[in-house]
Design an enzyme around this catalytic site. Structure first.
Site, PDB file in Angstrom:
ATOM      1  CB  SER A 139      -0.705   0.016   1.404  1.00  0.00           C
ATOM      2  OG  SER A 139      -1.288   1.199   1.553  1.00  0.00           O
ATOM      3  CE1 TYR A 152      -4.578  -2.272   5.121  1.00  0.00           C
ATOM      4  CE2 TYR A 152      -3.642  -0.135   4.856  1.00  0.00           C
ATOM      5  CZ  TYR A 152      -4.002  -1.401   4.521  1.00  0.00           C
ATOM      6  OH  TYR A 152      -4.242  -1.531   2.871  1.00  0.00           O
TER       7      TYR A 152
HETATM    8  N1  NAP Z   1      -8.711  -0.014  -1.420  1.00  0.00           N
HETATM    9  C1  NAP Z   1      -7.490   0.476  -1.179  1.00  0.00           C
HETATM   10  O1  NAP Z   1      -7.540   1.816  -0.973  1.00  0.00           O
HETATM   11  C2  NAP Z   1      -6.408  -0.323  -0.988  1.00  0.00           C
HETATM   12  C3  NAP Z   1      -4.991   0.505  -0.850  1.00  0.00           C
HETATM   13  C4  NAP Z   1      -3.932  -0.287  -0.546  1.00  0.00           C
HETATM   14  C5  NAP Z   1      -3.894  -1.434  -0.615  1.00  0.00           C
HETATM   15  N2  NAP Z   1      -5.102  -2.180  -0.527  1.00  0.00           N
HETATM   16  C6  NAP Z   1      -5.146  -3.804  -0.198  1.00  0.00           C
HETATM   17  O2  NAP Z   1      -5.568  -4.166  -1.466  1.00  0.00           O
HETATM   18  C7  NAP Z   1      -6.219  -5.497  -0.833  1.00  0.00           C
HETATM   19  C8  NAP Z   1      -7.691  -5.749  -1.338  1.00  0.00           C
HETATM   20  O3  NAP Z   1      -8.269  -4.839  -0.616  1.00  0.00           O
HETATM   21  P1  NAP Z   1      -9.517  -4.179  -1.190  1.00  0.00           P
HETATM   22  O4  NAP Z   1      -9.430  -2.616  -1.134  1.00  0.00           O
HETATM   23  O5  NAP Z   1      -9.929  -4.589  -2.573  1.00  0.00           O
HETATM   24  O6  NAP Z   1     -10.693  -4.398  -0.159  1.00  0.00           O
HETATM   25  P2  NAP Z   1     -11.732  -5.316   0.188  1.00  0.00           P
HETATM   26  O7  NAP Z   1     -13.047  -5.008  -1.050  1.00  0.00           O
HETATM   27  O8  NAP Z   1     -12.549  -5.475   1.476  1.00  0.00           O
HETATM   28  O9  NAP Z   1     -11.185  -6.573  -0.375  1.00  0.00           O
HETATM   29  C9  NAP Z   1     -10.520  -7.585   0.630  1.00  0.00           C
HETATM   30  C10 NAP Z   1     -10.535  -8.920   0.263  1.00  0.00           C
HETATM   31  O10 NAP Z   1      -9.962  -9.761   1.145  1.00  0.00           O
HETATM   32  C11 NAP Z   1     -10.737 -10.909   1.512  1.00  0.00           C
HETATM   33  N3  NAP Z   1     -10.194 -11.227   2.842  1.00  0.00           N
HETATM   34  C12 NAP Z   1     -10.192 -10.525   3.877  1.00  0.00           C
HETATM   35  N4  NAP Z   1      -9.881 -11.169   4.939  1.00  0.00           N
HETATM   36  C13 NAP Z   1      -9.683 -12.512   4.630  1.00  0.00           C
HETATM   37  C14 NAP Z   1      -9.560 -13.707   5.087  1.00  0.00           C
HETATM   38  N5  NAP Z   1      -8.998 -13.825   6.503  1.00  0.00           N
HETATM   39  N6  NAP Z   1      -9.493 -14.802   4.376  1.00  0.00           N
HETATM   40  C15 NAP Z   1      -9.575 -14.807   3.076  1.00  0.00           C
HETATM   41  N7  NAP Z   1     -10.004 -13.582   2.360  1.00  0.00           N
HETATM   42  C16 NAP Z   1      -9.894 -12.397   3.296  1.00  0.00           C
HETATM   43  C17 NAP Z   1     -11.960 -10.425   1.394  1.00  0.00           C
HETATM   44  O11 NAP Z   1     -13.053 -11.497   1.295  1.00  0.00           O
HETATM   45  P3  NAP Z   1     -13.813 -12.191   2.233  1.00  0.00           P
HETATM   46  O12 NAP Z   1     -14.418 -11.378   3.114  1.00  0.00           O
HETATM   47  O13 NAP Z   1     -15.034 -12.665   1.382  1.00  0.00           O
HETATM   48  O14 NAP Z   1     -13.054 -13.306   3.021  1.00  0.00           O
HETATM   49  C18 NAP Z   1     -11.925  -9.657   0.249  1.00  0.00           C
HETATM   50  O15 NAP Z   1     -12.280 -10.351  -0.947  1.00  0.00           O
HETATM   51  C19 NAP Z   1      -5.946  -5.436   0.381  1.00  0.00           C
HETATM   52  O16 NAP Z   1      -4.750  -6.329   1.089  1.00  0.00           O
HETATM   53  C20 NAP Z   1      -5.689  -4.001   0.840  1.00  0.00           C
HETATM   54  O17 NAP Z   1      -4.933  -4.017   2.216  1.00  0.00           O
HETATM   55  C21 NAP Z   1      -6.348  -1.661  -0.514  1.00  0.00           C
END
Ligand code: NAP
Length: 254
Positions: A139, A152
């Site tokens: 991130s 985080y």
């Molecule tokens: N959006 C941003 O601004 C941003 C910025 C930097 C980095 N990121 C990173 O990008 C990645 C994806 O996040 P996102 O923004 O797309 O958010 P999101 O829509 O909340 O997606 C998170 C995903 O992770 C899965 N997940 C969470 N805990 C889990 C577990 N214990 N086992 C299996 N799956 C799990 C969720 O699936 P289930 O709930 O179905 O398990 C969901 O598919 C994360 O690592 C996040 O830190 C996001």
């Protein structure tokens, strides 16, 4: 990694960046398997996108990772890309333990131990493939701290350094380690984040990521333009201003 012809497993793709990336990779001629805990979403994804494979996995649970890895490798022995996408982001208040300890432990379990255990489950298999990729997901907050999410930020800094380090170790194999460094992207990662006007629209982010993979298949880090403000503050010498600007903006700005 090459933009097409791979077999890709993305644990953490029931929503958000993972699902959008899964669909974009599928559209570019990859075989893609999505994973996550929410079985109702996995069922819906399988029904709406018949080409996508699905597997239930809880990356906070070592036994679930082991079972899912066996299942994926039995069904997709040609698997050559692992994307450790699953992550959680929760606000914390470090003035007293009730404000952060439980969240901090959950965040380390999912965001740090999860990718470590996933890599452990797949690294030997990946080395049997002619070319393979481990994609980690850090991130912009690995490089500039957001005040409300200390653990985080630290978890993503750990993923950055882990990626840098295992890339060195695996340099004697055909496994490449690629770190995806998203800026704030409009997903449901935190409450209200989908409507965060400081965050990048999801489709724009994934389109830029696909363009970067295509134009620079050997890149070690995938950085869209929007993340460079956070990523390179220290190198530019304006780190203090970047920290101040980030934290003056929306408190959910990731
Ligand atoms: N959006 C941003 O601004 C941003 C910025 C930097 C980095 N990121 C990173 O990008 C990645 C994806 O996040 P996102 O923004 O797309 O958010 P999101 O829509 O909340 O997606 C998170 C995903 O992770 C899965 N997940 C969470 N805990 C889990 C577990 N214990 N086992 C299996 N799956 C799990 C969720 O699936 P289930 O709930 O179905 O398990 C969901 O598919 C994360 O690592 C996040 O830190 C996001």
């Amino acid at each position: 990694m090459q933009i097409s012809g791979n077999t890709v497993f993305i644990p953490g793709a029931t929503s958000g960046i993972g699902l959008a990336l899964a669909l974009a990779l599928r559209d570019r001629g990859n075989t893609v398997v999505v994973g996550g805990r929410r079985t109702e979403l996995l069922e819906r994804i399988a029904a709406e996108h018949p080409g996508l494979g699905t597997v239930r996995i809880d990356t906070a649970d070592p036994a679930s990772i082991e079972t899912a890895a066996e299942d994926v490798l039995a069904r997709y022995p040609e698997l050559d890309v692992l994307v450790a996408m699953a992550g959680i982001m929760r606000a914390e208040d470090w003035h007293r333990p009730e404000g952060f300890l439980e969240t901090a432990e959950a965040t380390v379990t999912t965001n740090v131990l999860g990718p470590i255990r996933l890599i452990a489950a797949f690294v030997e298999h990946l080395q049997t493939r002619p070319e393979a990729t481990i994609m980690t997901v850090s991130s912009g907050l690995a490089f500039t701290p957001l005040k409300v999410t200390p653990t985080y930020n630290a978890s993503k800094a750990a993923i950055h350094m882990l990626s840098e380090s295992i890339r060195l170790q695996l340099a004697d194999t055909a496994v490449r380690v690629v770190e995806l460094e998203p800026p704030a992207v409009r997903t449901a990662l935190m409450p209200g984040h989908e409507d965060n006007e400081h965050a990048m629209p999801l489709d724009e982010f994934v389109a830029e990521v696909m363009g970067l993979i295509e134009s620079r298949p050997d890149a070690a880090e995938i950085q869209v333009e929007r993340v460079k403000f956070l990523r390179y503050g220290e190198a530019r010498g304006d780190y203090d201003q970047v920290v101040a600007a980030l934290n003056a903006a929306d408190p959910h700005n990731s």
